[in-house]
Motif scaffolding. Structure first.
Motif, mmCIF file in Angstrom:
data_model
loop_
_atom_site.group_PDB
_atom_site.id
_atom_site.type_symbol
_atom_site.label_atom_id
_atom_site.label_comp_id
_atom_site.label_asym_id
_atom_site.label_seq_id
_atom_site.Cartn_x
_atom_site.Cartn_y
_atom_site.Cartn_z
ATOM 1 N N PRO A 23 38.329 45.956 54.981
ATOM 2 C CA PRO A 23 37.523 44.878 54.403
ATOM 3 C C PRO A 23 36.759 45.279 53.152
ATOM 4 O O PRO A 23 36.619 44.483 52.221
ATOM 5 C CB PRO A 23 36.575 44.484 55.535
ATOM 6 C CG PRO A 23 36.596 45.597 56.496
ATOM 7 C CD PRO A 23 37.911 46.293 56.337
ATOM 8 N N SER A 24 36.281 46.517 53.084
ATOM 9 C CA SER A 24 35.531 46.921 51.889
ATOM 10 C C SER A 24 36.454 47.027 50.676
ATOM 11 O O SER A 24 36.065 46.636 49.568
ATOM 12 C CB SER A 24 34.809 48.248 52.123
ATOM 13 O OG SER A 24 35.733 49.276 52.401
ATOM 14 N N ASP A 25 37.667 47.519 50.873
ATOM 15 C CA ASP A 25 38.624 47.584 49.767
ATOM 16 C C ASP A 25 39.045 46.188 49.327
ATOM 17 O O ASP A 25 39.220 45.929 48.136
ATOM 18 C CB ASP A 25 39.868 48.386 50.171
ATOM 19 C CG ASP A 25 39.573 49.870 50.334
ATOM 20 O OD1 ASP A 25 38.542 50.330 49.788
ATOM 21 O OD2 ASP A 25 40.365 50.559 50.988
ATOM 22 N N ALA A 26 39.202 45.279 50.282
ATOM 23 C CA ALA A 26 39.562 43.904 49.946
ATOM 24 C C ALA A 26 38.441 43.239 49.156
ATOM 25 O O ALA A 26 38.698 42.524 48.180
ATOM 26 C CB ALA A 26 39.864 43.109 51.214
ATOM 27 N N ALA A 27 37.195 43.490 49.548
ATOM 28 C CA ALA A 27 36.059 42.931 48.819
ATOM 29 C C ALA A 27 36.000 43.481 47.403
ATOM 30 O O ALA A 27 35.719 42.744 46.451
ATOM 31 C CB ALA A 27 34.761 43.230 49.562
ATOM 32 N N ALA A 79 38.767 41.133 40.597
ATOM 33 C CA ALA A 79 39.501 39.983 40.052
ATOM 34 C C ALA A 79 38.539 38.977 39.436
ATOM 35 O O ALA A 79 38.791 38.458 38.337
ATOM 36 C CB ALA A 79 40.329 39.323 41.153
ATOM 37 N N PHE A 80 37.421 38.696 40.113
ATOM 38 C CA PHE A 80 36.443 37.764 39.560
ATOM 39 C C PHE A 80 35.811 38.321 38.294
ATOM 40 O O PHE A 80 35.580 37.582 37.331
ATOM 41 C CB PHE A 80 35.358 37.422 40.585
ATOM 42 C CG PHE A 80 35.756 36.343 41.542
ATOM 43 C CD1 PHE A 80 36.047 35.069 41.090
ATOM 44 C CD2 PHE A 80 35.842 36.598 42.898
ATOM 45 C CE1 PHE A 80 36.422 34.066 41.969
ATOM 46 C CE2 PHE A 80 36.212 35.608 43.786
ATOM 47 C CZ PHE A 80 36.500 34.336 43.317
ATOM 48 N N ASP A 81 35.519 39.609 38.272
ATOM 49 C CA ASP A 81 34.962 40.224 37.061
ATOM 50 C C ASP A 81 35.923 40.072 35.891
ATOM 51 O O ASP A 81 35.505 39.788 34.765
ATOM 52 C CB ASP A 81 34.659 41.701 37.296
ATOM 53 C CG ASP A 81 33.426 41.913 38.158
ATOM 54 O OD1 ASP A 81 32.642 40.955 38.324
ATOM 55 O OD2 ASP A 81 33.258 43.049 38.658
ATOM 56 N N THR A 82 37.204 40.261 36.144
ATOM 57 C CA THR A 82 38.205 40.120 35.093
ATOM 58 C C THR A 82 38.247 38.695 34.556
ATOM 59 O O THR A 82 38.289 38.478 33.339
ATOM 60 C CB THR A 82 39.592 40.523 35.628
ATOM 61 O OG1 THR A 82 39.536 41.881 36.073
ATOM 62 C CG2 THR A 82 40.655 40.378 34.567
#
Length: 52
Positions: A23-27, A33-36
């Motif tokens: 879960p931490s890697d997925a987050a 992706a949102f930052d990009t």
């Protein structure tokens, strides 16, 4: 058409497994992706402002 359905379900299953297993890697991946996307939108806004 059947291949597309199998690949779609396989992709969804992989994402679900990844969310539960790491879960931490997925987050971090979602945050990246949102930052990009936000950086691209900001760069586009700066470009348009420079044109005006």
């Amino acid at each position: 058409m059947q291949v597309k359905k199998v690949l779609t379900y396989g992709g969804v299953a992989f994402v679900a497994y990844y969310l539960f297993a790491r879960p931490s890697d997925a987050a971090d991946a979602v945050r990246g992706a949102f930052d990009t996307v936000f950086n691209a939108a900001d760069s586009l806004a700066q470009f348009v402002n420079q044109l005006a």
